[in-house]
Design an enzyme around this catalytic site. Structure first.
Site, mmCIF file in Angstrom:
data_model
loop_
_atom_site.group_PDB
_atom_site.id
_atom_site.type_symbol
_atom_site.label_atom_id
_atom_site.label_comp_id
_atom_site.label_asym_id
_atom_site.label_seq_id
_atom_site.Cartn_x
_atom_site.Cartn_y
_atom_site.Cartn_z
ATOM 1 C CG HIS A 158 -2.121 -0.870 1.088
ATOM 2 N ND1 HIS A 158 -2.093 -2.198 1.412
ATOM 3 C CD2 HIS A 158 -3.387 -0.621 0.640
ATOM 4 C CE1 HIS A 158 -3.281 -2.742 1.182
ATOM 5 N NE2 HIS A 158 -4.087 -1.799 0.709
ATOM 6 C CE LYS A 162 -3.998 -0.301 4.750
ATOM 7 N NZ LYS A 162 -5.304 0.286 5.080
HETATM 8 N N1 LIG Z 1 -13.038 -1.031 2.304
HETATM 9 C C1 LIG Z 1 -12.382 -0.543 1.241
HETATM 10 O O1 LIG Z 1 -12.645 -0.908 0.079
HETATM 11 C C2 LIG Z 1 -11.319 0.469 1.445
HETATM 12 C C3 LIG Z 1 -11.043 0.920 2.695
HETATM 13 N N2 LIG Z 1 -10.149 1.924 2.879
HETATM 14 C C4 LIG Z 1 -10.024 2.408 4.225
HETATM 15 O O2 LIG Z 1 -10.729 3.640 4.301
HETATM 16 C C5 LIG Z 1 -10.112 4.481 5.269
HETATM 17 C C6 LIG Z 1 -9.819 5.847 4.653
HETATM 18 O O3 LIG Z 1 -8.824 5.721 3.674
HETATM 19 P P1 LIG Z 1 -8.252 7.026 2.931
HETATM 20 O O4 LIG Z 1 -9.357 7.748 2.262
HETATM 21 O O5 LIG Z 1 -7.088 6.581 2.146
HETATM 22 O O6 LIG Z 1 -7.745 7.868 4.193
HETATM 23 P P2 LIG Z 1 -7.621 9.459 4.340
HETATM 24 O O7 LIG Z 1 -6.778 9.682 5.549
HETATM 25 O O8 LIG Z 1 -7.231 10.079 3.053
HETATM 26 O O9 LIG Z 1 -9.123 9.909 4.641
HETATM 27 C C7 LIG Z 1 -9.762 9.786 5.880
HETATM 28 C C8 LIG Z 1 -10.640 11.005 6.054
HETATM 29 O O10 LIG Z 1 -11.431 10.843 7.232
HETATM 30 C C9 LIG Z 1 -11.511 12.121 7.826
HETATM 31 N N3 LIG Z 1 -11.908 12.101 9.219
HETATM 32 C C10 LIG Z 1 -11.129 12.010 10.329
HETATM 33 N N4 LIG Z 1 -11.862 12.128 11.438
HETATM 34 C C11 LIG Z 1 -13.153 12.293 11.027
HETATM 35 C C12 LIG Z 1 -14.387 12.488 11.727
HETATM 36 N N5 LIG Z 1 -14.431 12.543 13.068
HETATM 37 N N6 LIG Z 1 -15.518 12.623 11.001
HETATM 38 C C13 LIG Z 1 -15.468 12.585 9.644
HETATM 39 N N7 LIG Z 1 -14.325 12.441 8.931
HETATM 40 C C14 LIG Z 1 -13.189 12.272 9.623
HETATM 41 C C15 LIG Z 1 -10.107 12.692 7.654
HETATM 42 O O11 LIG Z 1 -10.082 14.096 7.879
HETATM 43 C C16 LIG Z 1 -9.822 12.298 6.220
HETATM 44 O O12 LIG Z 1 -10.257 13.290 5.315
HETATM 45 C C17 LIG Z 1 -8.870 3.733 5.762
HETATM 46 O O13 LIG Z 1 -9.210 3.039 6.940
HETATM 47 C C18 LIG Z 1 -8.600 2.732 4.647
HETATM 48 O O14 LIG Z 1 -7.925 1.599 5.076
HETATM 49 C C19 LIG Z 1 -9.489 2.498 1.846
HETATM 50 C C20 LIG Z 1 -9.699 2.075 0.575
HETATM 51 C C21 LIG Z 1 -10.610 1.002 0.268
HETATM 52 O O1 LIG Z 2 -5.793 2.235 2.975
HETATM 53 C C1 LIG Z 2 -5.997 1.858 1.800
HETATM 54 O O2 LIG Z 2 -5.626 2.512 0.825
HETATM 55 C C2 LIG Z 2 -6.727 0.605 1.597
HETATM 56 N N1 LIG Z 2 -7.192 -0.006 2.643
HETATM 57 C C3 LIG Z 2 -8.006 -1.159 2.651
HETATM 58 C C4 LIG Z 2 -7.417 -2.218 3.534
HETATM 59 O O3 LIG Z 2 -6.802 -1.911 4.566
HETATM 60 O O4 LIG Z 2 -7.612 -3.409 3.241
HETATM 61 C C5 LIG Z 2 -8.429 -1.615 1.293
HETATM 62 C C6 LIG Z 2 -7.518 -1.285 0.170
HETATM 63 O O5 LIG Z 2 -6.539 -2.274 0.085
HETATM 64 C C7 LIG Z 2 -6.949 0.103 0.225
#
Ligand SMILES: NC(=O)C1=CN([C@@H]2O[C@H](COP(=O)(O)OP(=O)(O)OC[C@H]3O[C@@H](n4cnc5c(N)ncnc54)[C@H](O)[C@@H]3O)[C@@H](O)[C@H]2O)C=CC1
Ligand SMILES: O=C(O)C1=N[C@H](C(=O)O)C[C@H](O)C1
Length: 267
Positions: A158, A162
């Site tokens: 990643h 992350k």
């Molecule tokens: N299930 C899936 O398919 C995927 C899951 N993820 C997960 O999604 C999460 C976010 O990933 P990214 O967008 O890359 O992270 P990022 O750090 O770019 O975005 C997270 C956002 O949440 C906001 N945030 C923090 N506290 C908050 C609150 N109290 N209320 C509302 N918003 C708040 C932050 O300010 C930030 O803008 C991570 O846990 C990642 O692992 C990421 C990609 C795919």
């Molecule tokens: O943080 C990410 O970017 C992602 N997080 C998810 C995970 O922790 O599995 C999904 C995806 O791989 C991207």
């Protein structure tokens, strides 16, 4: 024409939140009606569409919880999850939850909430990843008792930003594989020093953090004499954003309960 599904994006200014806003704004069957961020975010008040690089949506980034919403799509951080669950529960709003790295207590809390609201919870919303999970289970089932033994290792790669490791997806791969291997499976995170020989019942996890990789998982099935490697890699974040929007549409007609992407994708 039916009324578009009203979506609130939780974590709307993040890497994923912006892609959800962008894809949703191009989909006439959904409407982004709220863009939720933390109350200290420097961009509060900015237009969510402009932030996402699409047309103005007249939806300002806000920390106040919105009222007129059908489904919340969450891509935020574990610290933000308790409030999100509580608000969805008290507003009787369906929830698609994509954030990884939640504590066991938060997962329990989510399960409790799913008694009264419909929830889709999955560490990867990607079609390809979920299909690969099924393949990994099939391979494990076929090779589990292979003469000479089977070694399974999960390597995830990643981006450097992350915050959690190993990825939620890697952990889910491991749990699904362990279901096929048996109860005595040991989950081993990295290896260092004089570890001794690998034991037969372990799954190894290795987290690589490099550059801007949007997510890649390799499951190695090693035997004596040959091996299989299953690799699934995102080229950008839209596979996750599209999956989350599909989950939101699927969820809206469901009764309260805990669902995952296997349910949404009918796998
Ligand atoms: N299930 C899936 O398919 C995927 C899951 N993820 C997960 O999604 C999460 C976010 O990933 P990214 O967008 O890359 O992270 P990022 O750090 O770019 O975005 C997270 C956002 O949440 C906001 N945030 C923090 N506290 C908050 C609150 N109290 N209320 C509302 N918003 C708040 C932050 O300010 C930030 O803008 C991570 O846990 C990642 O692992 C990421 C990609 C795919
Ligand atoms: O943080 C990410 O970017 C992602 N997080 C998810 C995970 O922790 O599995 C999904 C995806 O791989 C991207």
């Amino acid at each position: 024409m039916t009324t578009p599904l009203k979506i609130a994006v939780h974590g709307a200014a993040g890497r994923m939140g912006r892609r959800v806003v962008a894809l949703a704004s191009a989909d006439p069957s959904v409407e982004v009606t709220a863009a939720i961020e933390n109350d200290q975010h420097e961009l509060l008040g900015a237009d969510a569409g402009e932030l996402a690089g699409v047309d103005t949506l007249d939806v300002p980034l806000a920390s106040k919880w919105p009222t007129d919403v059908d489904v919340v799509i969450d891509f935020s951080l574990p610290d933000a999850i308790d409030r999100c669950i509580e608000k969805c529960e008290s507003h009787d709003t369906a929830l698609v939850i994509a954030t990884t790295g939640m504590t066991d207590a938060q997962v329990e809390r989510l399960r409790d909430a799913s008694a009264s609201i419909p929830v889709v919870w999955a560490p990867s919303m990607s079609l390809a990843v979920n299909l690969t999970m099924k393949l990994a289970q099939q391979i494990t089932e076929k090779l589990r008792d292979v003469p000479g033994g089977l070694d399974i290792e999960i390597i995830e790669r990643h981006h450097r930003f992350k915050a959690d490791a190993p990825s939620g997806t890697a952990l889910k791969f491991g749990d699904l594989i362990a279901e096929k291997l048996g109860d005595d499976t040991k989950h081993v995170h990295g290896r260092e020093g004089h570890t001794g020989q690998r034991t037969r019942n372990e799954i190894g996890y290795h987290a690589v953090r490099v550059g801007d990789n949007p997510g890649e998982h390799t499951i190695v099935f090693g035997m004596l004499g040959e091996r299989i490697e299953l690799n699934v890699a995102a080229s950008n974040r839209d596979c996750y954003a599209a999956g989350a929007i599909a989950a939101a549409k699927w969820l809206i007609d469901r009764p309260a309960g805990m669902y995952d992407m296997f349910d949404v994708l009918e796998m």
